[in-house]
Scaffold this motif. Structure first.
Motif, mmCIF file in Angstrom:
data_model
loop_
_atom_site.group_PDB
_atom_site.id
_atom_site.type_symbol
_atom_site.label_atom_id
_atom_site.label_comp_id
_atom_site.label_asym_id
_atom_site.label_seq_id
_atom_site.Cartn_x
_atom_site.Cartn_y
_atom_site.Cartn_z
ATOM 1 N N ILE A 91 0.762 -1.129 -0.006
ATOM 2 C CA ILE A 91 0.059 0.106 0.045
ATOM 3 C C ILE A 91 0.874 1.042 -0.104
ATOM 4 N N SER A 92 0.574 2.098 -1.000
ATOM 5 C CA SER A 92 1.379 3.085 -1.128
ATOM 6 C C SER A 92 0.585 4.370 -1.732
ATOM 7 N N PHE A 93 0.968 5.670 -1.342
ATOM 8 C CA PHE A 93 -0.003 6.628 -1.866
ATOM 9 C C PHE A 93 0.746 7.507 -2.737
ATOM 10 N N SER A 94 -0.186 8.059 -3.860
ATOM 11 C CA SER A 94 0.702 8.892 -4.857
ATOM 12 C C SER A 94 1.162 10.188 -4.213
ATOM 13 N N GLU A 95 2.448 10.760 -4.522
ATOM 14 C CA GLU A 95 2.860 11.671 -4.006
ATOM 15 C C GLU A 95 2.796 12.753 -5.034
ATOM 16 N N HIS A 96 3.069 14.099 -4.610
ATOM 17 C CA HIS A 96 2.686 15.198 -5.456
ATOM 18 C C HIS A 96 1.607 15.420 -6.108
ATOM 19 N N CYS A 97 0.563 14.838 -5.546
ATOM 20 C CA CYS A 97 -0.949 14.889 -5.750
ATOM 21 C C CYS A 97 -1.993 15.118 -4.932
ATOM 22 N N PHE A 98 -3.035 15.738 -5.438
ATOM 23 C CA PHE A 98 -4.038 15.789 -4.670
ATOM 24 C C PHE A 98 -4.947 14.798 -4.582
ATOM 25 N N TYR A 99 -5.911 14.758 -3.742
ATOM 26 C CA TYR A 99 -7.224 13.624 -3.910
ATOM 27 C C TYR A 99 -6.776 12.161 -3.522
ATOM 28 N N VAL A 100 -5.757 12.055 -2.868
ATOM 29 C CA VAL A 100 -5.181 10.786 -2.514
ATOM 30 C C VAL A 100 -6.084 10.242 -1.190
ATOM 31 N N ASP A 101 -6.938 11.169 -0.826
ATOM 32 C CA ASP A 101 -7.791 10.714 0.466
ATOM 33 C C ASP A 101 -8.709 9.337 -0.321
ATOM 34 N N ALA A 102 -8.787 9.581 -1.596
ATOM 35 C CA ALA A 102 -9.744 8.423 -2.193
ATOM 36 C C ALA A 102 -8.969 7.025 -2.125
ATOM 37 N N GLN A 103 -7.591 7.054 -2.528
ATOM 38 C CA GLN A 103 -6.643 6.092 -2.417
ATOM 39 C C GLN A 103 -6.726 5.412 -0.966
ATOM 40 N N TYR A 104 -6.475 6.234 0.103
ATOM 41 C CA TYR A 104 -6.311 5.894 1.670
ATOM 42 C C TYR A 104 -7.813 5.229 1.920
ATOM 43 N N CYS A 105 -8.873 5.574 1.416
ATOM 44 C CA CYS A 105 -10.092 5.009 1.509
ATOM 45 C C CYS A 105 -10.305 3.344 0.968
ATOM 46 N N LEU A 106 -9.681 3.333 -0.415
ATOM 47 C CA LEU A 106 -9.739 2.063 -1.228
ATOM 48 C C LEU A 106 -8.724 1.182 -1.088
ATOM 49 N N PHE A 107 -7.532 1.538 -1.160
ATOM 50 C CA PHE A 107 -6.227 0.821 -1.215
ATOM 51 C C PHE A 107 -6.396 -0.259 -0.236
ATOM 52 N N PRO A 108 -6.492 0.093 1.051
ATOM 53 C CA PRO A 108 -6.313 -0.991 2.067
ATOM 54 C C PRO A 108 -7.494 -2.126 2.023
ATOM 55 N N VAL A 109 -8.675 -1.843 1.529
ATOM 56 C CA VAL A 109 -9.839 -2.586 1.612
ATOM 57 C C VAL A 109 -9.557 -4.141 1.400
ATOM 58 N N PRO A 110 -8.833 -4.450 0.286
ATOM 59 C CA PRO A 110 -8.523 -6.174 0.067
ATOM 60 C C PRO A 110 -7.902 -6.716 1.224
ATOM 61 N N TRP A 111 -7.383 -6.199 2.154
ATOM 62 C CA TRP A 111 -6.968 -6.853 3.413
ATOM 63 C C TRP A 111 -7.675 -6.738 4.654
ATOM 64 N N ILE A 112 -8.906 -6.067 4.606
ATOM 65 C CA ILE A 112 -9.622 -5.608 5.936
ATOM 66 C C ILE A 112 -10.434 -6.936 5.856
ATOM 67 N N ARG A 113 -10.450 -7.658 7.257
ATOM 68 C CA ARG A 113 -11.444 -8.862 7.763
ATOM 69 C C ARG A 113 -12.443 -8.375 8.723
ATOM 70 N N LYS A 114 -12.171 -7.582 9.644
ATOM 71 C CA LYS A 114 -12.990 -7.215 10.430
ATOM 72 C C LYS A 114 -13.200 -5.513 10.536
ATOM 73 N N ALA A 115 -14.635 -5.157 11.009
ATOM 74 C CA ALA A 115 -14.691 -3.788 11.071
ATOM 75 C C ALA A 115 -15.214 -3.389 12.322
ATOM 76 N N ALA A 116 -15.000 -2.349 13.062
ATOM 77 C CA ALA A 116 -15.762 -1.923 14.356
ATOM 78 C C ALA A 116 -16.301 -0.660 14.036
#
Length: 346
Positions: free
Chosen positions: A179-204
């Motif tokens: 997991i790595s987020f784009s540098e020198h770029c706006f709107y990476v919050d969308a990456q932050y929300c999506l990139f980790p999703v494949p590894w999430i197993r439980k949510a609280a």
């Protein structure tokens, strides 16, 4: 830096937020949280003024605050660096011009002590930059989920799409996966929300307001004029989200796949709105048609996941109402100067 493991790392992106940073840091300055809380103030190449403010808190609360002074790399680079340096079991990112609610922070820390979740989702609120008045509370917790309890991710992820301000991740999930987020770029919050999703197993879920998001500044990247200016960066992030989906669609479960489709579809709609916000012309219309047709051909499930009524109407009318849609979009954003050649076939 104190390498003792903490419960929660807060990574603060500090880029020319001299006016707001002290209030942001003050919202974490509680001595009874010294054993649980680590706050990394990451100066993203914005000079000595940020360092001076941060050092006041480092000096006063050395067990909580740490300053990282780095070259400018954009929001994504501050998050990447924060993850690398984090000593907390959990990780949350906060912008230097925002802050957290005291009661919500304490409730979050209490939950993190006992949860087995990979991601904790909490409510957040917006407030006015000029008055400080709360504008809206955004409820992220599904109604049927009990606050503090953890759930199998695939059972709950279809109930809501979770945004950056609401998310606290287990740090190991971010450190141990590609997991790595784009540098020198706006709107990476969308990456932050999506990139980790494949590894999430439980949510609280925490039915408390933690994050307080400042609104009303013309410098914000989500201001429509800035979105127009940074349109190419928005396109870059959209491509990255689609590539992420392409990489993991075959290995994630059905519910997670649908969640990722929803996230990509939402960002795609945002891209269409940027195109519509420009004065209508043939080139902008063609951008919309080309992007939409690409989505339909290469990512049909994401194409079908688009729920926005305006975009769906554009499709249904084969984009013939593009000019009307563009004018309506510009008026909705308060943009003036709608000029186009009425004789041209838009």
């Amino acid at each position: 830096m104190d390498k003792k493991e903490k419960l929660l790392t807060i990574s603060i992106a500090a880029y020319h937020v001299e006016k707001y940073l002290a209030k942001c840091l003050e919202s974490f300055a509680y001595r009874d949280l010294e054993e649980e809380l680590e706050v990394l103030v990451i100066n993203d190449g914005s000079g000595d003024a940020i360092n001076a403010i941060a050092m006041e808190y480092v000096t006063k609360y050395p067990k909580i605050f740490h300053l990282i002074d780095k070259k400018n790399g954009g929001h994504g680079s501050t998050v990447n660096r924060g993850i690398k340096e984090a000593n907390g079991r959990f990780f949350k990112t906060v912008d230097g011009d925002d802050l957290v609610a005291k009661e919500g922070l304490y409730h979050l820390i209490d939950l993190l002590k006992r949860t087995d979740a990979d991601v904790v989702v909490s409510d957040y609120e917006t407030f006015d930059d000029r008055t400080g008045q709360t504008l809206e509370r955004i409820v992220m917790s599904p109604k049927e989920c009990i606050s503090g309890n953890s759930y199998v991710w695939s059972d709950v992820c279809q109930k809501q799409y979770f945004v950056m301000h609401s998310i606290t991740y287990r740090t190991s999930l971010l450190k141990e996966n590609p997991i790595s987020f784009s540098e020198h770029c706006f709107y990476v919050d969308a990456q932050y929300c999506l990139f980790p999703v494949p590894w999430i197993r439980k949510a609280a879920f925490l039915k408390e307001t933690v994050y307080r998001y400042r609104l009303g500044m013309t410098t914000q990247s989500m201001d429509i004029c800035n979105m127009q200016k940074n349109c190419a960066q928005h396109e870059k992030v959209l491509d990255s989200l689609l590539n992420c989906y392409r990489s993991y669609e075959a290995i994630v479960d059905t519910a997670t796949k649908a969640y990722m489709q929803k996230g990509c579809a939402k960002f795609f709609v945002s891209q269409i709105k940027i195109y519509l916000s420009f004065c209508p012309d043939k080139e902008r219309k063609q951008q919309i048609v080309k992007l939409d047709q690409k989505l339909k051909k290469e990512f049909p499930a994401i194409y079908d996941a688009v729920a926005n009524k305006s975009v769906r109407l554009l499709r249904k009318c084969h984009y013939h109402i593009y000019t009307i849609a563009s004018i309506a979009c510009r008026r909705a954003y308060g943009l003036k100067g709608v000029h186009y050649d009425k004789k041209s076939d838009l």
